[in-house]
Motif scaffolding. Structure first.
Motif, PDB file in Angstrom:
ATOM      1  N   GLU A  12      23.783  36.919  24.710  1.00  0.00           N
ATOM      2  CA  GLU A  12      24.572  38.140  24.593  1.00  0.00           C
ATOM      3  C   GLU A  12      24.052  39.000  23.456  1.00  0.00           C
ATOM      4  O   GLU A  12      23.666  38.487  22.405  1.00  0.00           O
ATOM      5  N   GLN A  14      24.496  43.369  21.813  1.00  0.00           N
ATOM      6  CA  GLN A  14      25.349  44.549  21.846  1.00  0.00           C
ATOM      7  C   GLN A  14      24.522  45.823  21.706  1.00  0.00           C
ATOM      8  O   GLN A  14      23.457  45.829  21.090  1.00  0.00           O
ATOM      9  N   TYR A  18      28.779  48.252  23.672  1.00  0.00           N
ATOM     10  CA  TYR A  18      28.837  47.456  24.895  1.00  0.00           C
ATOM     11  C   TYR A  18      28.297  46.057  24.614  1.00  0.00           C
ATOM     12  O   TYR A  18      27.333  45.894  23.849  1.00  0.00           O
ATOM     13  N   GLN A  19      28.905  45.054  25.253  1.00  0.00           N
ATOM     14  CA  GLN A  19      28.380  43.693  25.190  1.00  0.00           C
ATOM     15  C   GLN A  19      27.578  43.442  26.468  1.00  0.00           C
ATOM     16  O   GLN A  19      28.091  43.644  27.578  1.00  0.00           O
ATOM     17  N   LYS A  68      32.893  46.084  28.113  1.00  0.00           N
ATOM     18  CA  LYS A  68      33.451  46.958  27.080  1.00  0.00           C
ATOM     19  C   LYS A  68      34.923  46.572  26.904  1.00  0.00           C
ATOM     20  O   LYS A  68      35.690  46.590  27.862  1.00  0.00           O
TER      21      LYS A  68
END
Length: 406
Positions: A12, A14, A18-19, A68
């Protein structure tokens, strides 16, 4: 190309609040993924899992979900492949005229093609024409969409490098409207170069056509004669829809006919897996149709299509070349797709690229789409337009206008 890790451990990162999560398969996230794909069957988990199960030679896949505030707002789909210009580009075909320059220039171009071999990261799908690389919800504005896609691709390039995979070229496809300004949002990112390839041949079906006879009656007299002649030539050929058991029975012959066509294409980016047709049919069911043409019990041709909402997307096909010339099999395939489309009530046929002239003769119109390339070496990237212009086969064709003027 190095072998990637096989685990599906999420990564993950960012960007702009947003992720973005990387997934190696869709096995665990298919229901989440499909929250956004109802309008695009080629981004559905069913189709992508079928492709993942029977991938083209050397092709790998990466999937991204975009979040998000804990809600899914986007998906990004990528393909990783080895591009070899010498194998992918053909400058000589029997059925079309391709402009080539004689002598020293041709030898120079071929030498460049022989050395143009590198790993490509594609946002989209090389197997179909159209924008099948990402989808976002209405909550994400267009500027953020492009920025997230761009950042995702460059982050993936770095992650792949850690796996021993060095990406040389980014490829984003296909768009009806120019997007290059939006694709160059980050001043630290090298520019993407926009190009047109051969046009996508698209046929809009008149709402007045309630039967195939209505279509025939809309043609000019010369083209009505051609349609009837094509049907006469194909008289005696048995046409029927193929099911999974038929595809398994005729797998070798279907593969042979497909590769005969692919080998003669002016541009071909992949080598299709022989199990692809079976895999997609099992996943998509009645949304994926394959029809066989038989001379007695012998398969002499096939074509496939995907029903995608209000559209039919012509997919892969193949035929025995000698029989095609004698029986006008290809022309019959184009006409049979029109007949089927009218019967099931769709309003558009996406015939795709290649064979533009004959497709225009049944009513398809050329629609130019843009794709974008970015080479990861800054100096070479400056010359991508010149290199592409040198390698691209330029196809000459005459657009036909078969409908009579009312």
């Amino acid at each position: 190309m190095s072998t990637p890790h096989t685990d599906d451990q999420e990564i993950e990162f960012q960007w702009l609040g947003y992720q973005i999560r990387l997934h190696r398969t869709l096995d665990q996230i298919a229901p989440i993924w499909d929250q956004l794909t109802s309008s695009n069957i080629f981004l559905s988990s069913a189709y992508l899992r079928a492709l993942h199960a029977a991938p083209p030679l050397h092709m790998q896949f990466r999937y991204f979900t975009v979040w998000k505030s804990g809600a899914l707002v986007g998906i990004v789909y990528t393909q990783l492949d080895k591009f070899q210009a010498k194998k992918s580009i053909s400058y000589h075909r029997d059925d079309i005229e391709v402009k080539t320059s004689p002598g020293v220039w041709t030898r120079f171009r071929n030498a460049v093609a022989a050395r143009a071999e590198f790993t490509t990261l594609l946002c989209g799908n090389t197997l179909v024409t159209g924008s099948h690389g990402f989808l976002f919800s209405g909550q994400v504005n267009e500027e953020d969409q492009w920025s997230v896609v761009d950042h995702t691709l460059h982050r993936l390039v770095r992650l792949l490098k850690e796996e021993g995979i060095k990406v040389r070229l980014l490829f984003v496809k296909d768009f009806f409207a120019p997007a290059v300004k939006k694709l160059h949002m980050d001043k630290n990112t090298r520019v993407y170069h926009g190009f047109h390839a051969q046009p996508n041949m698209i046929m809009e079906l008149s709402r007045k056509w309630k039967s195939f006879d209505d279509y025939i009656n809309s043609l000019g007299s010369k083209y009505r004669v051609r349609v009837r002649r094509a049907f006469r030539k194909c008289r005696g050929v048995i046409k029927r829809e193929l099911q999974v058991e038929d595809l398994e029975l005729h797998k070798d012959k279907i593969g042979e006919y497909y590769h005969d066509i692919a080998d003669n294409a002016s541009f071909n980016l992949f080598s299709l897996n022989p199990d692809y047709f079976i895999s997609v049919k099992k996943q998509l069911g009645d949304q994926y149709k394959i029809f066989g043409y038989f001379d007695g019990e012998r398969l002499i041709a096939f074509y496939s299509l995907v029903i995608n909402g209000d559209e039919i997307e012509a997919h892969f096909l193949g035929y025995e070349e000698k029989v095609n010339k004698e029986r006008q099999l290809y022309m019959n395939m184009l006409l049979d797709m029109i007949s089927l489309s009218i019967d099931i009530g769709v309003h558009r046929i996406i015939y795709g690229r290649t064979a533009m002239e004959i497709k225009s003769s049944v009513g398809a119109e050329p629609t130019y789409m843009q794709f974008y390339l970015q080479y990861q070496n800054a100096l070479i990237n400056l010359f991508v337009p010149q290199i592409y212009g040198m390698l691209e086969p330029e196809v000459e064709w005459v657009q036909r206008r078969p409908f009579r003027e009312d």
